[in-house]
Design a protein around this motif. Structure first.
Motif, PDB file in Angstrom:
ATOM      1  N   ALA A  21      50.351  43.495  39.826  1.00 28.23           N
ATOM      2  CA  ALA A  21      49.184  42.512  40.052  1.00 28.23           C
ATOM      3  C   ALA A  21      49.038  41.579  38.907  1.00 28.23           C
ATOM      4  O   ALA A  21      48.934  42.102  37.605  1.00 28.23           O
ATOM      5  N   THR A  22      48.998  40.441  38.979  1.00 24.69           N
ATOM      6  CA  THR A  22      48.648  39.370  38.157  1.00 24.69           C
ATOM      7  C   THR A  22      47.154  39.195  38.168  1.00 24.69           C
ATOM      8  O   THR A  22      46.676  38.841  39.431  1.00 24.69           O
ATOM      9  N   LEU A  23      46.352  39.108  37.232  1.00 24.17           N
ATOM     10  CA  LEU A  23      45.032  38.935  37.207  1.00 24.17           C
ATOM     11  C   LEU A  23      44.607  37.613  36.699  1.00 24.17           C
ATOM     12  O   LEU A  23      44.859  37.241  35.526  1.00 24.17           O
ATOM     13  N   ASP A  24      43.801  36.755  37.392  1.00 25.99           N
ATOM     14  CA  ASP A  24      43.489  35.308  36.899  1.00 25.99           C
ATOM     15  C   ASP A  24      42.119  35.577  35.914  1.00 25.99           C
ATOM     16  O   ASP A  24      41.274  36.170  36.076  1.00 25.99           O
ATOM     17  N   LEU A  25      42.537  35.038  34.553  1.00 28.78           N
ATOM     18  CA  LEU A  25      41.492  35.256  33.645  1.00 28.78           C
ATOM     19  C   LEU A  25      40.640  34.239  33.584  1.00 28.78           C
ATOM     20  O   LEU A  25      39.623  34.129  32.502  1.00 28.78           O
ATOM     21  N   SER A  26      40.660  33.260  34.438  1.00 27.40           N
ATOM     22  CA  SER A  26      39.483  32.026  34.390  1.00 27.40           C
ATOM     23  C   SER A  26      37.898  32.393  34.349  1.00 27.40           C
ATOM     24  O   SER A  26      37.098  31.818  33.799  1.00 27.40           O
ATOM     25  N   PRO A  27      37.690  33.757  35.019  1.00 29.58           N
ATOM     26  CA  PRO A  27      36.065  34.070  35.085  1.00 29.58           C
ATOM     27  C   PRO A  27      35.802  34.189  33.403  1.00 29.58           C
ATOM     28  O   PRO A  27      34.591  34.181  33.260  1.00 29.58           O
ATOM     29  N   LEU A  28      36.747  34.418  32.572  1.00 29.98           N
ATOM     30  CA  LEU A  28      36.219  34.598  31.195  1.00 29.98           C
ATOM     31  C   LEU A  28      35.821  33.310  30.430  1.00 29.98           C
ATOM     32  O   LEU A  28      35.162  33.291  29.496  1.00 29.98           O
ATOM     33  N   HIS A  29      36.029  32.335  31.127  1.00 26.77           N
ATOM     34  CA  HIS A  29      35.482  30.748  30.489  1.00 26.77           C
ATOM     35  C   HIS A  29      34.135  30.695  30.498  1.00 26.77           C
ATOM     36  O   HIS A  29      33.591  30.005  29.737  1.00 26.77           O
TER      37      HIS A  29
END
Length: 131
Positions: free
Chosen positions: A97-105
């Motif tokens: 699984a590759t997780l999108d870290l954009s919610p951390l912005h």
């Protein structure tokens, strides 16, 4: 030997990380499928193309709970395996699984879930982390 089952769901505890370091807390996976019965899953968590850490093995379960924390400094990928339990054996891949870290912005802590894909196309469960 099987690990004892936790008494309840893992408690969320935000731990301070060093400046410029991402703290990842691997909670669990759900509905993992293995070709040969109940898997003995563990996870390899890596950022970018390096910095691999390995979780503990959760014996004979499709719904493992790890509740383990790791520190990283780049993009996040989690590979799940079914351990054969023998030193000389090659462990079977359950997927990645590759997780999108954009919610951390927009926040300091984010709960992320990703579909576990076998051979990059076949859904085989879900993994859950707190970053």
């Amino acid at each position: 030997p099987p690990a004892p089952a936790p008494a309840g769901p893992p408690q969320v505890q935000v731990q301070p990380a060093s400046q410029g370091v991402l703290l990842v807390r691997l909670f669990s996976a759900m509905k993992l499928r293995s070709a040969n019965g109940l898997p003995d899953p563990y996870a390899e968590v890596r950022l970018g193309n390096h910095c691999v850490v390995r979780s503990s093995v959760q014996w004979r379960t499709r719904d493992p709970i790890w509740d383990e924390s790791f520190e990283f400094a780049e993009p996040l990928c989690i590979s799940l395996y079914d351990t054969d339990g023998r030193f000389d054996a090659v462990d079977d891949s359950l997927g990645e699984a590759t997780l999108d870290l954009s919610p951390l912005h927009s926040c300091c802590v984010a709960a992320l879930s990703g579909t576990v894909l076998y051979m990059r196309t076949q859904p085989r469960g879900q993994v859950n982390v707190l970053v």
